[in-house]
Write a protein that holds these residues in place. Structure first.
Motif, PDB file in Angstrom:
ATOM      1  N   ALA A  65      30.424  34.423  38.944  1.00 48.41           N
ATOM      2  CA  ALA A  65      29.829  35.599  38.245  1.00 48.41           C
ATOM      3  C   ALA A  65      28.426  35.104  37.418  1.00 48.41           C
ATOM      4  CB  ALA A  65      30.677  36.251  37.350  1.00 48.41           C
ATOM      5  N   GLY A  66      28.787  33.922  36.722  1.00 44.74           N
ATOM      6  CA  GLY A  66      27.631  33.349  35.902  1.00 44.74           C
ATOM      7  C   GLY A  66      26.541  33.001  36.746  1.00 44.74           C
ATOM      8  N   HIS A  67      26.592  32.496  38.064  1.00 37.55           N
ATOM      9  CA  HIS A  67      25.834  31.948  38.767  1.00 37.55           C
ATOM     10  C   HIS A  67      25.027  32.829  39.791  1.00 37.55           C
ATOM     11  CE1 HIS A  67      26.298  27.722  37.273  1.00 37.55           C
ATOM     12  NE2 HIS A  67      27.554  28.075  37.138  1.00 37.55           N
ATOM     13  N   THR A  68      25.425  34.023  39.827  1.00 40.71           N
ATOM     14  CA  THR A  68      25.110  35.012  40.904  1.00 40.71           C
ATOM     15  C   THR A  68      24.779  36.481  40.089  1.00 40.71           C
ATOM     16  OG1 THR A  68      27.298  35.825  41.353  1.00 40.71           O
ATOM     17  CG2 THR A  68      26.377  34.019  43.086  1.00 40.71           C
ATOM     18  N   ALA A  69      23.783  37.300  40.654  1.00 40.83           N
ATOM     19  CA  ALA A  69      23.532  38.446  40.148  1.00 40.83           C
ATOM     20  C   ALA A  69      23.754  39.576  40.994  1.00 40.83           C
ATOM     21  CB  ALA A  69      22.086  38.479  39.795  1.00 40.83           C
ATOM     22  N   ARG A  70      23.637  39.677  42.192  1.00 37.76           N
ATOM     23  CA  ARG A  70      24.157  40.772  43.159  1.00 37.76           C
ATOM     24  C   ARG A  70      25.284  40.907  44.022  1.00 37.76           C
ATOM     25  NH1 ARG A  70      23.517  41.291  48.056  1.00 37.76           N
ATOM     26  NH2 ARG A  70      22.766  39.057  48.308  1.00 37.76           N
ATOM     27  N   ALA A  71      25.572  39.920  44.437  1.00 37.56           N
ATOM     28  CA  ALA A  71      26.605  40.025  45.608  1.00 37.56           C
ATOM     29  C   ALA A  71      27.822  40.285  45.070  1.00 37.56           C
ATOM     30  CB  ALA A  71      26.839  38.450  46.159  1.00 37.56           C
ATOM     31  N   ARG A  72      28.605  41.188  45.744  1.00 34.76           N
ATOM     32  CA  ARG A  72      30.164  41.535  45.204  1.00 34.76           C
ATOM     33  C   ARG A  72      31.035  40.374  45.317  1.00 34.76           C
ATOM     34  NH1 ARG A  72      31.062  46.176  43.054  1.00 34.76           N
ATOM     35  NH2 ARG A  72      33.230  46.009  43.845  1.00 34.76           N
ATOM     36  N   LEU A  73      31.908  40.099  44.497  1.00 31.27           N
ATOM     37  CA  LEU A  73      32.925  39.112  44.290  1.00 31.27           C
ATOM     38  C   LEU A  73      34.434  39.537  44.593  1.00 31.27           C
ATOM     39  CD1 LEU A  73      31.543  37.516  40.990  1.00 31.27           C
ATOM     40  CD2 LEU A  73      30.704  36.865  43.137  1.00 31.27           C
ATOM     41  N   GLY A  74      34.872  38.984  45.702  1.00 29.65           N
ATOM     42  CA  GLY A  74      36.093  39.462  46.305  1.00 29.65           C
ATOM     43  C   GLY A  74      36.923  38.248  46.242  1.00 29.65           C
ATOM     44  N   VAL A  75      38.379  38.592  46.087  1.00 32.54           N
ATOM     45  CA  VAL A  75      39.506  37.711  46.277  1.00 32.54           C
ATOM     46  C   VAL A  75      40.450  38.424  47.415  1.00 32.54           C
ATOM     47  CG1 VAL A  75      40.832  38.898  44.294  1.00 32.54           C
ATOM     48  CG2 VAL A  75      41.448  36.421  45.425  1.00 32.54           C
ATOM     49  N   ALA A  76      40.794  37.645  48.321  1.00 32.36           N
ATOM     50  CA  ALA A  76      41.616  38.033  49.527  1.00 32.36           C
ATOM     51  C   ALA A  76      42.684  36.888  49.742  1.00 32.36           C
ATOM     52  CB  ALA A  76      40.853  38.316  50.810  1.00 32.36           C
ATOM     53  N   ILE A  77      43.663  37.091  49.317  1.00 31.74           N
ATOM     54  CA  ILE A  77      44.222  38.048  48.219  1.00 31.74           C
ATOM     55  C   ILE A  77      44.711  37.310  47.152  1.00 31.74           C
ATOM     56  CG2 ILE A  77      44.384  39.879  50.016  1.00 31.74           C
ATOM     57  CD1 ILE A  77      47.517  39.021  50.290  1.00 31.74           C
ATOM     58  N   ARG A 102      31.078  43.939  39.789  1.00 36.83           N
ATOM     59  CA  ARG A 102      31.070  43.267  41.228  1.00 36.83           C
ATOM     60  C   ARG A 102      32.404  43.183  41.608  1.00 36.83           C
ATOM     61  NH1 ARG A 102      27.547  38.628  41.452  1.00 36.83           N
ATOM     62  NH2 ARG A 102      27.638  38.290  39.244  1.00 36.83           N
ATOM     63  N   LEU A 103      33.456  43.177  40.999  1.00 35.29           N
ATOM     64  CA  LEU A 103      34.638  42.997  41.681  1.00 35.29           C
ATOM     65  C   LEU A 103      35.584  43.527  42.721  1.00 35.29           C
ATOM     66  CD1 LEU A 103      37.172  40.697  41.309  1.00 35.29           C
ATOM     67  CD2 LEU A 103      38.133  42.196  39.416  1.00 35.29           C
ATOM     68  N   ASP A 104      35.860  43.069  43.590  1.00 36.78           N
ATOM     69  CA  ASP A 104      36.725  43.543  44.757  1.00 36.78           C
ATOM     70  C   ASP A 104      38.052  42.716  44.760  1.00 36.78           C
ATOM     71  OD1 ASP A 104      35.003  45.484  45.777  1.00 36.78           O
ATOM     72  OD2 ASP A 104      34.009  44.112  47.140  1.00 36.78           O
ATOM     73  N   LEU A 105      39.256  43.870  44.122  1.00 41.23           N
ATOM     74  CA  LEU A 105      40.425  43.072  44.027  1.00 41.23           C
ATOM     75  C   LEU A 105      41.391  43.303  45.094  1.00 41.23           C
ATOM     76  CD1 LEU A 105      42.159  41.454  42.158  1.00 41.23           C
ATOM     77  CD2 LEU A 105      42.855  43.489  41.027  1.00 41.23           C
ATOM     78  N   GLY A 106      41.558  42.157  45.990  1.00 43.47           N
ATOM     79  CA  GLY A 106      42.450  42.131  47.285  1.00 43.47           C
ATOM     80  C   GLY A 106      43.851  41.795  46.892  1.00 43.47           C
ATOM     81  N   LEU A 107      44.714  42.576  47.260  1.00 46.30           N
ATOM     82  CA  LEU A 107      46.351  42.408  46.775  1.00 46.30           C
ATOM     83  C   LEU A 107      47.108  42.255  47.847  1.00 46.30           C
ATOM     84  CD1 LEU A 107      46.326  45.296  44.107  1.00 46.30           C
ATOM     85  CD2 LEU A 107      45.768  42.909  43.511  1.00 46.30           C
ATOM     86  N   PRO A 174      37.751  48.262  42.887  1.00 48.42           N
ATOM     87  CA  PRO A 174      38.436  48.587  44.469  1.00 48.42           C
ATOM     88  C   PRO A 174      39.616  47.516  44.738  1.00 48.42           C
ATOM     89  CG  PRO A 174      35.910  48.413  44.595  1.00 48.42           C
ATOM     90  CD  PRO A 174      36.343  47.784  43.143  1.00 48.42           C
ATOM     91  N   LEU A 175      40.758  48.420  45.141  1.00 39.73           N
ATOM     92  CA  LEU A 175      41.820  47.634  45.504  1.00 39.73           C
ATOM     93  C   LEU A 175      41.890  47.888  47.013  1.00 39.73           C
ATOM     94  CD1 LEU A 175      44.629  49.302  42.987  1.00 39.73           C
ATOM     95  CD2 LEU A 175      43.017  47.172  42.690  1.00 39.73           C
ATOM     96  N   LEU A 176      42.019  46.437  47.472  1.00 39.42           N
ATOM     97  CA  LEU A 176      42.188  46.538  49.075  1.00 39.42           C
ATOM     98  C   LEU A 176      43.444  45.627  49.157  1.00 39.42           C
ATOM     99  CD1 LEU A 176      38.552  44.869  49.372  1.00 39.42           C
ATOM    100  CD2 LEU A 176      39.096  47.289  49.791  1.00 39.42           C
ATOM    101  N   LEU A 177      44.408  46.140  49.829  1.00 36.59           N
ATOM    102  CA  LEU A 177      45.750  45.559  50.118  1.00 36.59           C
ATOM    103  C   LEU A 177      45.425  44.832  51.710  1.00 36.59           C
ATOM    104  CD1 LEU A 177      48.053  48.522  49.341  1.00 36.59           C
ATOM    105  CD2 LEU A 177      47.264  46.510  47.932  1.00 36.59           C
ATOM    106  N   GLY A 178      46.453  43.540  51.586  1.00 32.52           N
ATOM    107  CA  GLY A 178      46.548  42.864  52.788  1.00 32.52           C
ATOM    108  C   GLY A 178      47.649  43.125  53.300  1.00 32.52           C
ATOM    109  N   GLY A 179      48.030  42.724  54.293  1.00 35.90           N
ATOM    110  CA  GLY A 179      49.613  42.723  55.173  1.00 35.90           C
ATOM    111  C   GLY A 179      49.256  43.263  56.656  1.00 35.90           C
ATOM    112  N   ALA A 180      50.160  42.745  57.506  1.00 37.17           N
ATOM    113  CA  ALA A 180      49.994  43.260  58.886  1.00 37.17           C
ATOM    114  C   ALA A 180      51.083  44.032  59.485  1.00 37.17           C
ATOM    115  CB  ALA A 180      49.723  41.834  59.822  1.00 37.17           C
ATOM    116  N   SER A 181      51.936  44.034  58.855  1.00 30.92           N
ATOM    117  CA  SER A 181      53.143  45.009  59.264  1.00 30.92           C
ATOM    118  C   SER A 181      52.755  46.299  59.108  1.00 30.92           C
ATOM    119  CB  SER A 181      54.656  44.581  58.513  1.00 30.92           C
ATOM    120  OG  SER A 181      54.231  45.432  56.867  1.00 30.92           O
ATOM    121  N   GLU A 182      53.516  47.413  59.891  1.00 31.89           N
ATOM    122  CA  GLU A 182      53.134  48.708  59.731  1.00 31.89           C
ATOM    123  C   GLU A 182      53.434  49.424  58.567  1.00 31.89           C
ATOM    124  OE1 GLU A 182      54.256  53.024  61.963  1.00 31.89           O
ATOM    125  OE2 GLU A 182      54.563  50.881  62.963  1.00 31.89           O
ATOM    126  N   GLY A 183      54.446  48.773  57.748  1.00 33.47           N
ATOM    127  CA  GLY A 183      54.679  49.070  56.308  1.00 33.47           C
ATOM    128  C   GLY A 183      53.440  48.807  55.594  1.00 33.47           C
TER     129      GLY A 183
END
Length: 305
Positions: A65-77, A102-107, A174-183
């Motif tokens: 975050a201290g070395h960028t200014a524009r791009a979104r920063l995401g964790v997956a996951i 700029r945070l996108d939080l993948g869970l 923003p909360l972005l959920l991972g997972g591949a099962s139908e549930g």
């Protein structure tokens, strides 16, 4: 479809200097987002070398975050069972301020038994726990500065408390959920701001997973068109024309063609991720050569290339 890029996150090349180099170049080239991943530990003696030398994703994003200014920063996951809701709520809110919103939080709910055992978290009923965790996060982030928050559930019980600073983004990252099962897919549709696919996803049929998420959102009375669908694009650059080629493996021309096919299935954002290529992250890979490959990929796959 927006295009992002994963910074070095696994293997000998995942150093702070290389992460900054990739992040800065990605931002210069107009990439929409930068992404990290989480692996707390690995079982001793495992032959699987996919997750070696994986830095903590949230600390990495704070550094970037201290070395960028524009791009979104995401964790997956990040895996919810490894945290208490107030701890992750505080870390994410602070990171949202550090990054200027700029945070996108993948869970996710996790899958490696050794990690669960090491952190003392139960694997049972992970889905139900995740639903409460998300509700607790939002309760802690809700309201204005100094407002009291509380949450009372089966797994988490938070008495009336105040937590500041609240996230810079409202009502939270923003909360972005991972997972591949139908549930897991239906949980994303009912509760999250979007869904993020895994490195193992079948990208020829990712649209089917997106349809499940959308259907669950609509059944919950939500606006499915507002959801984000993020594809972790496990890129492997190889000679062209291979028989039985899997999506995102091949020449840059072939990979860019795959981008179009993936976008047509409803993906709203794809980030190219070299961290799952053994030629980049394997134990015999040269860190300098891996960085050079990433810089070449950045130029070749850039949004306006």
């Amino acid at each position: 479809m927006e295009i992002g890029f994963a910074v070095p996150g696994s293997g000998a090349w995942s150093t702070p200097a290389n992460q900054v180099t990739v992040a800065r170049r990605a931002e210069e080239l107009g990439y929409h987002s930068l992404w990290t991943l989480q692996r707390v530990l690995n079982p001793a003696g495992s032959d699987d070398r996919t997750y070696r030398n994986v830095p903590d994703p949230l600390i990495t994003l704070a550094y970037l975050a201290g070395h960028t200014a524009r791009a979104r920063l995401g964790v997956a996951i990040v895996n919810l069972p490894f945290y208490a809701p107030p701890i992750l709520a505080k870390q994410a809110a602070t990171l949202d301020h550090v990054s200027g919103g700029r945070l996108d939080l993948g869970l996710g709910v996790g899958w490696m038994r050794e990690e669960f055992a090491a952190v003392g978290a139960p694997m049972e009923r992970r889905g139900a726990r995740a639903e409460e965790f998300i509700a607790a996060l939002r309760a802690l982030w809700g309201g204005g500065s100094g407002d009291a928050a509380e949450f009372h559930g089966e797994f988490y019980d938070i008495p009336p408390v105040t937590m500041d600073p609240r996230p810079l983004q409202s009502p939270g990252p923003p909360l972005l959920l991972g997972g591949a099962s139908e549930g897991a897919l239906r949980r994303a549709g009912r509760l999250a701001d979007g869904w993020v696919s895994s490195s193992r996803a079948d990208l020829t049929g990712i649209g089917r997973s997106i349809d499940v998420v959308r259907e669950a959102a609509e059944q919950a009375g939500r606006d499915a068109s507002a959801l984000r669908f993020v594809c972790r694009g496990a890129v492997r650059v190889r000679p062209p024309g291979r028989e039985g080629r899997r999506p995102l493996t091949g020449s840059y021309e072939e990979i860019r063609g795959d981008f179009e096919a993936i976008a047509a299935q409803g993906v709203t954002e794809l980030f190219a991720d070299l961290n799952f290529d053994p030629q980049v992250t394997g134990p015999d890979a040269d860190p300098r050569a891996s960085l050079d490959r990433a810089l070449e990929a950045l130029d070749a796959l850039a949004p306006d290339a």
